[in-house]
Enzyme design. Structure first.
Site, PDB file in Angstrom:
ATOM      1  N   LEU A   1       0.835  -1.198   0.000  1.00 10.92           N
ATOM      2  CA  LEU A   1       0.000   0.000   0.000  1.00 10.92           C
ATOM      3  C   LEU A   1       0.870   1.248   0.000  1.00 10.92           C
ATOM      4  CD1 LEU A   1      -2.722  -0.821   2.704  1.00 10.92           C
ATOM      5  CD2 LEU A   1      -2.980  -0.873   0.225  1.00 10.92           C
ATOM      6  N   GLU A   2       0.639   2.124  -0.953  1.00 10.24           N
ATOM      7  CA  GLU A   2       1.292   3.430  -0.975  1.00 10.24           C
ATOM      8  C   GLU A   2       0.204   4.466  -0.716  1.00 10.24           C
ATOM      9  OE1 GLU A   2       2.416   6.603  -4.241  1.00 10.24           O
ATOM     10  OE2 GLU A   2       3.198   4.620  -4.736  1.00 10.24           O
ATOM     11  N   LEU A   3       0.245   5.099   0.461  1.00  9.69           N
ATOM     12  CA  LEU A   3      -0.865   5.934   0.899  1.00  9.69           C
ATOM     13  C   LEU A   3      -0.552   7.427   0.945  1.00  9.69           C
ATOM     14  CD1 LEU A   3      -2.178   3.644   3.786  1.00  9.69           C
ATOM     15  CD2 LEU A   3      -2.966   3.762   1.424  1.00  9.69           C
TER      16      LEU A   3
ATOM     17  N   CYS B   1       2.587  12.128  -5.049  1.00 10.26           N
ATOM     18  CA  CYS B   1       2.501  11.681  -3.653  1.00 10.26           C
ATOM     19  C   CYS B   1       3.796  11.911  -2.886  1.00 10.26           C
ATOM     20  CB  CYS B   1       2.112  10.207  -3.601  1.00 10.26           C
ATOM     21  SG  CYS B   1       3.273   9.135  -4.470  1.00 10.26           S
TER      22      CYS B   1
ATOM     23  N   TYR C   1       8.019  -1.670  -3.349  1.00 12.15           N
ATOM     24  CA  TYR C   1       8.069  -2.108  -4.735  1.00 12.15           C
ATOM     25  C   TYR C   1       9.103  -1.291  -5.499  1.00 12.15           C
ATOM     26  CZ  TYR C   1       4.831   1.781  -5.897  1.00 12.15           C
ATOM     27  OH  TYR C   1       4.233   3.003  -6.059  1.00 12.15           O
TER      28      TYR C   1
END
Length: 272
Positions: A13-15, A48, A217
């Site tokens: 998860l990249e939040l 982001c 990743y």
């Protein structure tokens, strides 16, 4: 994450989050401004890993603001709205959200907006309070608040009071300052004296920590994230006599021998 949990599927998860940028007094203001302006206003700030706010001393802020103005003019001209190098906000909903943030603090650079064009000028805000809306959510737009701190310790305390960011940046000519920020904070990624160049390297893992995500990743890290690292041991079918030690009936003698054997095997594995 909820959808993956139903099937026990591994995920990364990249939040995102609010990425801090600390600027030490021992810096060249124009060099910092060039690099910060480029990666803050890249894609109209809709990345982001863009710096969400700057922490610096009052003295550095007074040098940094005119340097940022020079960089914005150099990159996008006297009227950035006509520049082919400046993007637009993705949709009206986010335009309205960002327009509301322009009322925080005091506009030192930019501040103009055009709803029909979904345009918000490259903006710098000063005199921003920690409690204002612009400091309560990820900006994800071409707005850069500057907050003043007295020293490095205060900057680190400010960063550590908040959720762990996806990226963290520090600028200084003193390597010890960069190392201190790196050692005393936690973030998904870190870059010293530059923007988001760390995420362009496939040799480095990319991802968040805590509220900014989990997993990694890029390059082989993507392969590892979605691979099952299966433990595998292949034994010889012979030499069964040795296994007598582990079979009942048990004795203290066999236990001592097993413990010695396990200790030696553990040492061998450690050395390997």
């Amino acid at each position: 994450m909820a959808a993956a949990a139903k099937h026990l599927t591994p995920i990364t998860l990249e939040l995102g989050g609010k990425n801090p940028c600390y600027v030490d007094d021992n810096c060249d203001p124009q060099t910092v401004a060039n690099r910060v302006a480029w990666f803050r206003y890249f894609n109209a700030g809709q990345t982001c890993v863009a710096p969400d706010y700057i922490l610096c001393s009052q003295e550095m802020q007074e040098q940094l603001v005119p340097a940022l103005q020079n960089a914005v003019t150099r990159f996008y001209g006297d009227n950035p709205q006509t520049s082919p190098n400046l993007g637009r906000i993705i949709n009206q909903k986010h335009f309205k959200r960002l327009q509301g943030l322009l009322g925080c603090g005091r506009v030192a650079i930019g501040g103009q907006s055009d709803e029909n064009d979904l345009y918000i000028a490259p903006t710098v805000l000063v005199d921003v309070q920690e409690t204002e809306p612009v400091m309560q959510e990820e900006i994800f737009g071409p707005i850069l608040p500057l907050l003043t701190v007295k020293n490095l310790d205060e900057a680190i305390d400010f960063i550590n009071r908040r959720e762990k960011p996806l990226a963290l940046y520090a600028f200084s000519k003193r390597s010890q300052v960069i190392k201190q920020v790196l050692a005393r904070t936690s973030s998904g990624g870190f870059c010293g004296n530059d923007g988001f160049m760390h995420m362009t390297l496939s040799s480095l893992p990319f991802g968040g920590v805590g509220a900014s995500g989990m997993g990694r990743y890029h390059g082989k890290f993507s392969f590892d994230t979605f691979s099952n690292q299966r433990a595998c041991l292949l034994r010889s079918p012979g030499m069964e006599k040795i296994n007598d030690l582990r079979y009942p009936p048990y004795s203290r003698r066999n236990l001592r021998m097993l413990l010695v054997a396990m200790q030696e095997r553990s040492c061998s594995c450690t050395l390997l």
